[in-house]
Design a protein around this motif. Structure first.
Motif, PDB file in Angstrom:
ATOM      1  N   GLY A   1     -10.691 -11.814   3.122  1.00 45.90           N
ATOM      2  CA  GLY A   1     -11.098 -11.744   4.523  1.00 45.90           C
ATOM      3  C   GLY A   1     -11.742 -10.395   4.771  1.00 45.90           C
ATOM      4  O   GLY A   1     -12.667  -9.988   4.068  1.00 45.90           O
ATOM      5  N   ARG A   2     -11.216  -9.655   5.720  1.00 45.72           N
ATOM      6  CA  ARG A   2     -11.739  -8.313   6.034  1.00 45.72           C
ATOM      7  C   ARG A   2     -10.958  -7.208   5.327  1.00 45.72           C
ATOM      8  O   ARG A   2     -11.217  -6.026   5.534  1.00 45.72           O
ATOM      9  N   VAL A   3      -9.982  -7.568   4.491  1.00 40.40           N
ATOM     10  CA  VAL A   3      -9.094  -6.587   3.866  1.00 40.40           C
ATOM     11  C   VAL A   3      -9.519  -6.332   2.422  1.00 40.40           C
ATOM     12  O   VAL A   3      -9.653  -7.265   1.631  1.00 40.40           O
ATOM     13  N   TYR A   4      -9.703  -5.069   2.096  1.00 38.15           N
ATOM     14  CA  TYR A   4     -10.026  -4.668   0.730  1.00 38.15           C
ATOM     15  C   TYR A   4      -8.772  -4.074   0.114  1.00 38.15           C
ATOM     16  O   TYR A   4      -8.235  -3.077   0.596  1.00 38.15           O
ATOM     17  N   LEU A   5      -8.297  -4.705  -0.950  1.00 39.41           N
ATOM     18  CA  LEU A   5      -7.093  -4.281  -1.657  1.00 39.41           C
ATOM     19  C   LEU A   5      -7.507  -3.530  -2.921  1.00 39.41           C
ATOM     20  O   LEU A   5      -8.242  -4.071  -3.748  1.00 39.41           O
ATOM     21  N   THR A   6      -7.045  -2.289  -3.071  1.00 35.84           N
ATOM     22  CA  THR A   6      -7.424  -1.489  -4.239  1.00 35.84           C
ATOM     23  C   THR A   6      -6.345  -0.455  -4.546  1.00 35.84           C
ATOM     24  O   THR A   6      -5.450  -0.215  -3.732  1.00 35.84           O
TER      25      THR A   6
ATOM     26  N   SER B   1       0.826  -1.197   0.000  1.00 37.77           N
ATOM     27  CA  SER B   1       0.000   0.000   0.000  1.00 37.77           C
ATOM     28  C   SER B   1       0.866   1.256   0.000  1.00 37.77           C
ATOM     29  O   SER B   1       1.764   1.403   0.817  1.00 37.77           O
ATOM     30  N   SER B   2       0.576   2.143  -0.947  1.00 39.54           N
ATOM     31  CA  SER B   2       1.261   3.436  -0.944  1.00 39.54           C
ATOM     32  C   SER B   2       0.317   4.528  -0.450  1.00 39.54           C
ATOM     33  O   SER B   2       0.703   5.684  -0.351  1.00 39.54           O
ATOM     34  N   GLY B   3      -0.895   4.144  -0.134  1.00 35.45           N
ATOM     35  CA  GLY B   3      -1.882   5.080   0.384  1.00 35.45           C
ATOM     36  C   GLY B   3      -2.134   4.828   1.854  1.00 35.45           C
ATOM     37  O   GLY B   3      -1.502   3.972   2.484  1.00 35.45           O
ATOM     38  N   ARG B   4      -3.079   5.566   2.374  1.00 32.03           N
ATOM     39  CA  ARG B   4      -3.441   5.428   3.777  1.00 32.03           C
ATOM     40  C   ARG B   4      -4.220   4.133   3.988  1.00 32.03           C
ATOM     41  O   ARG B   4      -5.088   3.786   3.203  1.00 32.03           O
ATOM     42  N   ILE B   5      -3.910   3.414   5.047  1.00 35.33           N
ATOM     43  CA  ILE B   5      -4.663   2.221   5.430  1.00 35.33           C
ATOM     44  C   ILE B   5      -5.664   2.673   6.483  1.00 35.33           C
ATOM     45  O   ILE B   5      -5.299   3.333   7.448  1.00 35.33           O
ATOM     46  N   ARG B   6      -6.926   2.338   6.269  1.00 33.46           N
ATOM     47  CA  ARG B   6      -7.951   2.791   7.210  1.00 33.46           C
ATOM     48  C   ARG B   6      -8.954   1.681   7.470  1.00 33.46           C
ATOM     49  O   ARG B   6      -9.052   0.721   6.717  1.00 33.46           O
ATOM     50  N   VAL B   7      -9.664   1.826   8.568  1.00 33.25           N
ATOM     51  CA  VAL B   7     -10.706   0.873   8.944  1.00 33.25           C
ATOM     52  C   VAL B   7     -12.058   1.571   8.764  1.00 33.25           C
ATOM     53  O   VAL B   7     -12.265   2.662   9.285  1.00 33.25           O
TER      54      VAL B   7
ATOM     55  N   GLY C   1      -3.815   2.252  -2.837  1.00 29.96           N
ATOM     56  CA  GLY C   1      -2.553   2.608  -3.468  1.00 29.96           C
ATOM     57  C   GLY C   1      -1.742   1.389  -3.890  1.00 29.96           C
ATOM     58  O   GLY C   1      -0.545   1.492  -4.118  1.00 29.96           O
ATOM     59  N   LEU C   2      -2.398   0.236  -3.996  1.00 31.01           N
ATOM     60  CA  LEU C   2      -1.683  -0.978  -4.390  1.00 31.01           C
ATOM     61  C   LEU C   2      -1.435  -0.990  -5.889  1.00 31.01           C
ATOM     62  O   LEU C   2      -2.186  -0.384  -6.656  1.00 31.01           O
ATOM     63  N   PRO C   3      -0.385  -1.700  -6.322  1.00 27.82           N
ATOM     64  CA  PRO C   3      -0.161  -1.832  -7.762  1.00 27.82           C
ATOM     65  C   PRO C   3      -1.296  -2.626  -8.402  1.00 27.82           C
ATOM     66  O   PRO C   3      -1.915  -3.476  -7.756  1.00 27.82           O
TER      67      PRO C   3
END
Length: 129
Positions: A70-75, A41-47, A56-58
């Protein structure tokens, strides 16, 4: 279906679906999602509610606009309120099915317009319509 087969199916369903076993699977998947999302992640990680949003993922790290593990959204940047409501339904699905979720999602097909998991999560909120 024979009574014995119904009892066996109910027993297996009770153990695997929406149970401590499936929730453990969701927790494991969440750890995998964090292991991918946090370092990339190159962006902010938030809940947001029960969802952990890694942005901010490639582009190669997920399909379409993002992926819920799971509970993680990758974008990369697809994290508006409508999409996050859609992804929150996927979190519920992960809790219900645990580590069966990837297999069941695959078997439901790659077309989001006919995939029962995407339909349940809301095609419009997911950006499919």
């Amino acid at each position: 279906m024979a009574p014995a087969a119904r009892r066996l199916r109910a027993s297996v369903t009770g153990i695997l679906l929406d149970s401590p076993v499936s929730r453990l699977g969701c927790s494991f998947a969440t750890l995998v999602g964090l292991a991918v999302g946090v370092p990339l992640s190159s962006g902010r990680i938030r809940v947001v509610g029960d969802l952990i949003v890694c942005r901010g993922l490639p582009r190669w790290a997920f399909r379409r606009g993002g992926t819920c593990v799971g509970r993680v959204y990758l974008t990369r940047h697809n994290d508006g309120p409508r999409v996050l409501r859609h992804e929150a339904v996927h979190v519920t699905q992960w809790r219900r099915y645990g580590m069966l979720m990837p297999l069941m999602y695959f078997l439901a097909g790659s077309d989001p317009l006919t995939n029962r998991f995407e339909i349940e999560a809301g095609l419009e909120e997911g950006g499919y319509r």
